[in-house]
Design a protein around this motif. Structure first.
Motif, PDB file in Angstrom:
ATOM      1  N   LYS A   1       0.501  -0.954   0.427  1.00  0.00           N
ATOM      2  CA  LYS A   1      -0.271   0.257  -0.398  1.00  0.00           C
ATOM      3  C   LYS A   1       0.546   1.319   0.245  1.00  0.00           C
ATOM      4  O   LYS A   1       0.630   2.646   0.360  1.00  0.00           O
ATOM      5  CB  LYS A   1      -0.925   0.004   1.343  1.00  0.00           C
ATOM      6  CG  LYS A   1      -2.361  -1.348   1.710  1.00  0.00           C
ATOM      7  CD  LYS A   1      -2.773  -0.805   2.038  1.00  0.00           C
ATOM      8  CE  LYS A   1      -3.417  -2.318   2.337  1.00  0.00           C
ATOM      9  NZ  LYS A   1      -4.709  -2.365   3.780  1.00  0.00           N
ATOM     10  N   GLY A   2       2.181   0.800  -1.075  1.00  0.00           N
ATOM     11  CA  GLY A   2       2.696   2.168  -0.995  1.00  0.00           C
ATOM     12  C   GLY A   2       2.628   3.623  -1.508  1.00  0.00           C
ATOM     13  O   GLY A   2       1.733   2.680  -2.217  1.00  0.00           O
ATOM     14  N   ASN A   3       2.992   4.837  -1.557  1.00  0.00           N
ATOM     15  CA  ASN A   3       2.909   5.561  -2.679  1.00  0.00           C
ATOM     16  C   ASN A   3       4.120   5.884  -3.271  1.00  0.00           C
ATOM     17  O   ASN A   3       4.870   6.148  -2.985  1.00  0.00           O
ATOM     18  CB  ASN A   3       2.051   6.883  -2.051  1.00  0.00           C
ATOM     19  CG  ASN A   3       1.784   7.494  -3.238  1.00  0.00           C
ATOM     20  OD1 ASN A   3       2.219   8.437  -3.927  1.00  0.00           O
ATOM     21  ND2 ASN A   3       0.995   9.008  -3.278  1.00  0.00           N
ATOM     22  N   ALA A   4       4.484   5.791  -4.268  1.00  0.00           N
ATOM     23  CA  ALA A   4       5.348   5.825  -5.547  1.00  0.00           C
ATOM     24  C   ALA A   4       5.523   7.109  -5.540  1.00  0.00           C
ATOM     25  O   ALA A   4       6.713   7.614  -6.228  1.00  0.00           O
ATOM     26  CB  ALA A   4       5.055   5.031  -6.632  1.00  0.00           C
ATOM     27  N   SER A   5       4.759   8.274  -5.376  1.00  0.00           N
ATOM     28  CA  SER A   5       5.363   9.230  -5.901  1.00  0.00           C
ATOM     29  C   SER A   5       5.194  10.090  -4.591  1.00  0.00           C
ATOM     30  O   SER A   5       5.811  11.357  -5.033  1.00  0.00           O
ATOM     31  CB  SER A   5       3.755   9.840  -6.542  1.00  0.00           C
ATOM     32  OG  SER A   5       2.972  10.216  -5.260  1.00  0.00           O
TER      33      SER A   5
END
Length: 280
Positions: A151-155
């Motif tokens: 659930k990580g945000n690449a941005s």
């Protein structure tokens, strides 16, 4: 021959990596434990060991994140030369308490389990064989895993590292322009250029576009202040360096005699401020 070397010779590289686990305590090479060790609980967190697919195998890592929510900002936590032991694991939990998905991959596992060794003299030859290219590739894979599986945000990607990991923090910020910000704790800035270490932070300073905060000790006997000043002179105005005049090397390591509470707490506040002002 150190025990870890004998053990690697008895098993194949693939078998060793497949069965490798994270340390369950502190690094044996830097006992005794300080009375000021910070212990961050796992209440409200998902925390523990995970496996990160890299190339054609997997490496162990320690991951901590809030138990509820999604789209978390990602923080890569890069180990000292002592491996992903309890202190590094605790740092990931501190980030998780702040709302981040923090991951500390075991970046030495192909070369050996340094957490079980009892002297720095045994550890250094192992760490010296770790190629920068391997480390950077493993960190890319860790980011991919964070996005796909956790659930990580690449941005929203940040990185911080200590000692050996401080050097890697500078290099990964140069390698991956998607990084929003980095914080390098007393990472070495210069060194011999070899096949496995072709560049050092001073070499990439003038072209670095990712904002990196360097935190250094004025009494660090292993990192001359003149190299810190050379680095500072080459950085653009996106990055900066703070020197704590009375701090030794490893002043953030609360489990070691080098720990300096005042400077460590200030550095942690500076880190949080740096990440927030750079979109993390």
């Amino acid at each position: 021959m150190p025990e870890i070397t004998r053990r690697i010779h008895r098993v194949s590289r693939r078998e060793f990596i497949a069965t490798a686990t994270l340390a369950t305590g502190f690094a044996l090479a830097v006992q005794p434990i300080s009375a000021k060790v910070i212990k961050t609980n796992t209440k409200g967190l998902i925390a523990g060991a995970v496996k990160i697919p890299v190339a054609d195998e997997e490496i162990p890592a320690y991951r901590a994140q809030p138990s509820k929510g999604a789209n978390f900002p990602i923080i890569l936590v890069i180990q000292e030369i002592f491996g992903v032991h309890e202190h590094i694991q605790d740092v990931t939990r501190r980030f998780a308490k702040l709302g981040y998905l923090a991951i500390a991959p075991e970046l030495f596992v192909r070369q050996g389990d340094v957490s079980k060794l009892t002297s720095i003299e045994e550890i250094r030859p192992i760490v010296a064989t770790v190629p920068d290219a391997q480390v950077l590739s493993d960190l890319d894979a860790t980011v991919n895993w964070a996005v796909k599986s956790s659930k990580g945000n690449a941005s929203k990607l940040g990185i911080t590292g200590f000692c050996w990991g401080g050097r890697i923090t500078w290099l990964y910020a140069a390698h991956n322009p998607r990084v929003k910000a980095g914080v390098a704790w007393y990472g070495r800035l210069v060194g011999d250029k070899t096949e496995i270490t072709p560049q050092h932070p001073l070499d990439i300073a003038s072209t670095l576009t990712v904002p990196v905060l360097g935190l250094y000790g004025g009494k660090d006997t292993g990192i001359p202040l003149n190299t810190v000043e050379q680095m500072r002179a080459k950085l653009n105005n996106k990055s900066k360096i703070i020197v704590y005049p009375d701090a030794p090397h490893a002043f953030f390591a609360d489990y070691r005699p080098s720990y300096r509470e005042k400077e460590a707490k200030n550095g942690w506040r500076q880190l949080q401020k740096w990440f927030k002002q750079n979109g993390l």
